[in-house]
Motif scaffolding. Structure first.
Motif, mmCIF file in Angstrom:
data_model
loop_
_atom_site.group_PDB
_atom_site.id
_atom_site.type_symbol
_atom_site.label_atom_id
_atom_site.label_comp_id
_atom_site.label_asym_id
_atom_site.label_seq_id
_atom_site.Cartn_x
_atom_site.Cartn_y
_atom_site.Cartn_z
ATOM 1 N N TRP A 1 34.691 49.217 41.952
ATOM 2 C CA TRP A 1 36.154 49.281 41.900
ATOM 3 C C TRP A 1 36.686 48.767 40.558
ATOM 4 C CZ3 TRP A 1 33.080 46.208 44.795
ATOM 5 C CH2 TRP A 1 33.161 44.824 44.623
ATOM 6 N N GLU A 2 36.048 47.742 40.036
ATOM 7 C CA GLU A 2 36.444 47.212 38.734
ATOM 8 C C GLU A 2 36.055 48.191 37.629
ATOM 9 O OE1 GLU A 2 34.435 43.718 36.623
ATOM 10 O OE2 GLU A 2 36.199 42.796 37.526
ATOM 11 N N GLN A 3 34.871 48.764 37.729
ATOM 12 C CA GLN A 3 34.399 49.719 36.724
ATOM 13 C C GLN A 3 35.258 50.967 36.685
ATOM 14 O OE1 GLN A 3 30.398 50.123 38.170
ATOM 15 N NE2 GLN A 3 29.623 48.358 37.025
ATOM 16 N N GLU A 4 35.806 51.348 37.845
ATOM 17 C CA GLU A 4 36.651 52.541 37.919
ATOM 18 C C GLU A 4 38.134 52.208 37.762
ATOM 19 O OE1 GLU A 4 35.759 54.600 41.519
ATOM 20 O OE2 GLU A 4 33.638 54.856 41.025
ATOM 21 N N ASN A 5 38.433 50.921 37.520
ATOM 22 C CA ASN A 5 39.800 50.462 37.306
ATOM 23 C C ASN A 5 40.712 50.798 38.489
ATOM 24 O OD1 ASN A 5 41.736 49.095 35.773
ATOM 25 N ND2 ASN A 5 42.517 50.997 34.881
ATOM 26 N N ILE A 6 40.187 50.574 39.675
ATOM 27 C CA ILE A 6 40.989 50.725 40.891
ATOM 28 C C ILE A 6 41.021 49.368 41.594
ATOM 29 C CG2 ILE A 6 40.517 53.185 41.177
ATOM 30 C CD1 ILE A 6 38.413 52.456 43.258
ATOM 31 N N PRO A 7 42.046 49.118 42.403
ATOM 32 C CA PRO A 7 42.150 47.799 43.043
ATOM 33 C C PRO A 7 41.081 47.593 44.109
ATOM 34 C CG PRO A 7 43.900 49.254 43.818
ATOM 35 C CD PRO A 7 43.218 49.973 42.712
ATOM 36 N N LEU B 1 41.887 43.600 52.896
ATOM 37 C CA LEU B 1 40.626 43.544 52.160
ATOM 38 C C LEU B 1 40.920 43.123 50.727
ATOM 39 C CD1 LEU B 1 37.529 44.339 52.660
ATOM 40 C CD2 LEU B 1 38.082 46.342 51.251
ATOM 41 N N TYR B 2 40.037 42.262 50.161
ATOM 42 C CA TYR B 2 40.276 41.719 48.825
ATOM 43 C C TYR B 2 38.989 41.695 48.012
ATOM 44 C CZ TYR B 2 44.408 39.939 51.228
ATOM 45 O OH TYR B 2 45.559 39.833 51.965
ATOM 46 N N ASP B 3 39.157 41.744 46.704
ATOM 47 C CA ASP B 3 38.051 41.481 45.785
ATOM 48 C C ASP B 3 37.495 40.097 46.105
ATOM 49 O OD1 ASP B 3 37.156 42.122 42.546
ATOM 50 O OD2 ASP B 3 37.039 40.055 43.253
ATOM 51 N N HIS B 4 36.176 40.011 46.226
ATOM 52 C CA HIS B 4 35.564 38.737 46.631
ATOM 53 C C HIS B 4 34.409 38.362 45.694
ATOM 54 C CE1 HIS B 4 35.675 35.634 49.682
ATOM 55 N NE2 HIS B 4 34.348 35.649 49.781
ATOM 56 N N CYS B 5 34.521 38.754 44.444
ATOM 57 C CA CYS B 5 33.504 38.378 43.469
ATOM 58 C C CYS B 5 33.558 36.874 43.224
ATOM 59 C CB CYS B 5 33.710 39.137 42.153
ATOM 60 S SG CYS B 5 33.607 40.931 42.341
ATOM 61 N N ASN B 6 32.452 36.329 42.768
ATOM 62 C CA ASN B 6 32.405 34.886 42.530
ATOM 63 C C ASN B 6 33.179 34.520 41.266
ATOM 64 O OD1 ASN B 6 30.628 35.932 40.638
ATOM 65 N ND2 ASN B 6 28.988 34.485 41.054
ATOM 66 N N TYR C 1 29.110 40.323 43.447
ATOM 67 C CA TYR C 1 30.193 41.253 43.740
ATOM 68 C C TYR C 1 30.315 41.512 45.236
ATOM 69 C CZ TYR C 1 28.760 41.872 38.917
ATOM 70 O OH TYR C 1 28.383 41.638 37.622
ATOM 71 N N ALA C 2 31.545 41.424 45.722
ATOM 72 C CA ALA C 2 31.782 41.626 47.146
ATOM 73 C C ALA C 2 33.232 41.992 47.404
ATOM 74 C CB ALA C 2 31.416 40.368 47.936
#
Length: 346
Positions: free
Chosen positions: A205-211, A224-229, A235-236
């Protein structure tokens, strides 16, 4: 000897404060782990994901002060003002803009980093697991706790949700009826929640520049949320699903989650490495059936919990009983600090 029931955030913090004052105590925990509703799970690729309490804000000053006191880092939840939104089951997810949100934060290394740091400040022999309390008896000079073993102390602190002690522990003499009635009608935060998380080798999602944020009225996922450390090296995606899905099997829930997310994010969602879920209503040390319907946060922070009973031998703590931000980690920190201060002054 002070007996503390519950090794969640409020119970461990109370123990930490008492140890600094040289006041002896024992913490009795029914589970086979510490943390209560804080439960960070490390997946197969060592990605920390939160199956319980996760976020706090700038308003949660006691929480922030504790993290700074313990020198624990925290970081801002990664989120832009663009999110995916599903309005109804017949509509595809839309990319929309939302107003700027107040900052939310997460603890570096996972929320359990706070729990483990507090525990490591204690003598491990003062925290006893697998001690499910069945009865508490008050005498003129002591308090006796009947669990898997029997413990005798001078005072007791109930650092578990009120509905649990009101329903599962026999008190002798009985607690006042008004206290029991309020406690049984006090909503336990997280008790109906189902959390899910998926981990990935790469943050597509980050690589494709989408939320990485999704809000949905259709389910099973509602948020649902970005859950990276903190370092953004693991990445999660993590969030909540509708509590009605607890009646399905784990496989059915997982299939529903993946199907929903595939419709939102595309086929790359199927490249997940781990799927984790936690149904808090299946945790009998969190969930207790309510006699009547309870609204979220109902009776949280009720002033009756601020009283002491049996000639100051019984104090009440836990997040739900806090006068400030009850039901949140901030409430647990506030109530833990207050309980320890009351003991220190008595």
């Amino acid at each position: 000897m002070i007996l503390i029931i519950g090794a969640g955030l409020s119970g461990l913090l109370t123990g930490y404060r008492l140890k600094k004052e040289g006041i002896p105590f024992k913490i009795l925990e029914a589970r086979n782990r510490i943390g209560g509703r804080i439960n960070t799970v490390n997946t197969t690729n060592n990605t920390p994901i939160e199956m319980g309490a996760t976020w706090f804000t700038n308003q949660h000053r006691h929480m922030i002060a504790l993290l700074e006191e313990l020198k624990i880092e925290y970081f801002e939840q990664h989120m832009t003002n663009k999110v995916f939104y599903q309005s109804n089951i017949n509509s595809p997810a839309q990319l929309i803009e939302i107003p700027s949100q107040s900052n939310s934060y997460r603890i570096s290394g996972g929320t359990s980093n706070l729990i483990n740091t507090l525990f490591n400040k204690l003598d491990p022999n003062d925290v006893l697991l697998n001690q499910s309390v069945r009865a508490i008896k008050f005498t003129e000079n002591s308090v006796k706790v009947i669990a898997n073993e029997t413990f005798v102390g001078t005072k007791i602190i109930l650092a578990i949700p009120p509905k649990l002690w009101a329903s599962k522990i026999v008190f002798e003499p009985q607690l006042p009826n008004d206290l029991i009635n309020v406690a049984k009608q006090t909503h336990t935060w997280m008790e109906d929640s189902i959390k899910i998380a998926l981990t990935f080798k790469q943050p597509f999602w980050e690589q494709e520049n989408i939320p990485g944020t999704l809000y949905s009225n259709t389910g099973p996922i509602t948020e649902l949320y970005d859950h990276c450390n903190h370092e953004r090296s693991k990445y999660a995606l993590c969030g909540f699903i509708n509590s009605s899905f607890k009646n399905l099997t784990s496989a059915q829930r997982q299939n529903g989650v993946i199907t929903q997310l595939k419709n939102v994010f595309g086929s790359k969602i199927e490249d997940y490495t781990d799927y984790e879920e936690c149904i808090w209503s299946e945790e009998n040390n969190t969930f207790e059936t309510s006699e009547t319907f309870l609204f979220p946060h109902q009776n949280n922070g009720n002033p009756i919990f601020n009283s002491s009973f049996f000639n100051n031998k019984l104090l009440i703590s836990s997040s739900e009983t806090a006068l400030k931000f009850p039901g949140y980690m901030e409430g647990a920190v506030y109530s833990g600090n207050i309980a320890a201060e009351k003991i220190r002054r008595q």
